[in-house]
Design a protein around this motif. Structure first.
Motif, mmCIF file in Angstrom:
data_model
loop_
_atom_site.group_PDB
_atom_site.id
_atom_site.type_symbol
_atom_site.label_atom_id
_atom_site.label_comp_id
_atom_site.label_asym_id
_atom_site.label_seq_id
_atom_site.Cartn_x
_atom_site.Cartn_y
_atom_site.Cartn_z
ATOM 1 N N PRO A 78 74.727 25.547 7.900
ATOM 2 C CA PRO A 78 74.880 23.829 7.424
ATOM 3 C C PRO A 78 75.670 24.415 6.021
ATOM 4 N N GLY A 125 72.547 31.142 11.131
ATOM 5 C CA GLY A 125 73.904 30.671 12.045
ATOM 6 C C GLY A 125 74.704 31.386 12.405
ATOM 7 N N LYS A 185 85.217 29.648 12.350
ATOM 8 C CA LYS A 185 84.324 28.491 13.518
ATOM 9 C C LYS A 185 83.007 29.013 12.164
ATOM 10 N N THR A 186 82.304 27.813 11.876
ATOM 11 C CA THR A 186 80.830 28.787 11.501
ATOM 12 C C THR A 186 79.619 27.684 12.415
ATOM 13 N N ASP A 187 78.974 27.895 12.059
ATOM 14 C CA ASP A 187 77.962 25.886 12.298
ATOM 15 C C ASP A 187 76.501 26.483 11.167
#
Length: 277
Positions: free
Chosen positions: A82, A116, A78-80
């Motif tokens: 961009p 992130g 899971k990553t935020d």
């Protein structure tokens, strides 16, 4: 009356991270031992920060480790971060204790910070299941020589002439990107001692000669209204470079006085940067 006090009446406008010598790796976690009872995966460190990556770097590997490599294993991520720069999973082959998470940097502009986190979703972590990431590309600057600037920016606000002067410049290795050093410093004819501070840099990106652009730039001089700065009114309407001479459309640049506001500049279309040596 001093020129600097003469305002015109104009409407205001409107791969492990630690292998890179420049990398700052913090909070290094414990590596796995094959004999550990917990069958877990983990990032080797909690933070990866590298803001001096090569400007032409296309990818960057962040490593995961595990303490048991008897069988193949795939972990969901899971990553935020961009965009779609991070994969959604990472796989270990049988017998493999480390596996790379490859971050796609091919579309990352130089100077833009990619920031992130990445988290392993489906494993109990032994050391760290989440990592904070800060990556940025940087140009390698080389001396270029003496270039000429013709002003039509200060003229938007003050009663000065469209003078031309020389400044030193640098060039990004392998790129049509130029850096003007102290562009409105001691060499600008209307400056006096105390009007400016040395160290200002103005980066002009002419990679696309039909759309020459720059970010908002503080020019290092101040006539009592805050440090003058400039920016493109519309980043889609940049300048052009022909025969090593950069020009911009009329009224396409904003000249800002922090204490007063912004004015449309280059009203006569005379502003130019002549890169011919």
């Amino acid at each position: 009356m001093h020129m600097k006090n003469i305002f015109k009446s104009i409407l205001a406008l409107t791969s492990l991270a630690f292998i890179a010598s420049s990398c700052d790796v913090e909070n290094v976690g414990n590596k796995f031992n094959p004999g550990d009872e917990q069958k877990t995966v983990s990032f080797v460190q909690k933070v990866v920060s590298d803001t001096e990556l090569s400007a032409d770097l296309a990818s960057y590997d962040i490593m995961l480790g595990r303490n048991s490599a008897e069988a193949a294993l795939t972990c969901e991520l899971k990553t935020d971060l961009p965009g779609n720069v991070c994969p959604t999973s990472v796989s270990f082959a049988a017998g493999q204790y480390e596996a790379p998470i490859t971050i796609d940097l091919s579309g990352l502009p130089v100077g833009k910070l990619l920031k992130g986190s990445i988290e392993v979703l489906d494993q109990v972590s032994y050391a760290s299941s989440k990592i904070n990431v800060s990556l940025q590309k940087a140009y390698v600057w080389e001396p270029y020589g003496t270039v000429k600037i013709t002003d039509d920016l200060v003229t938007a606000v003050f009663g000065v002439e469209n003078v031309t002067w020389q400044v030193e410049a640098m060039k990004a290795a392998g790129f049509e990107v130029y850096r003007l050093l102290d562009p409105y410093g001691a060499a600008y004819p209307y400056n006096e001692p105390g009007d400016f501070e040395e160290g200002a840099k103005w980066d002009i990106n002419a990679t696309n000669p039909d759309n020459v652009v720059f970010e908002r730039t503080y020019l290092g001089f101040n006539w009592g209204y805050g440090e003058f700065n400039v920016f493109l009114i519309d980043s889609a309407v940049g300048g052009k470079m022909q025969n090593k001479v950069i020009t911009f459309p009329k009224n396409s640049i904003a000249f800002n006085l922090p204490d007063e506001g912004s004015w449309k500049a280059n009203g006569s279309g005379l502003f130019k940067i002549d890169l011919n040596l």
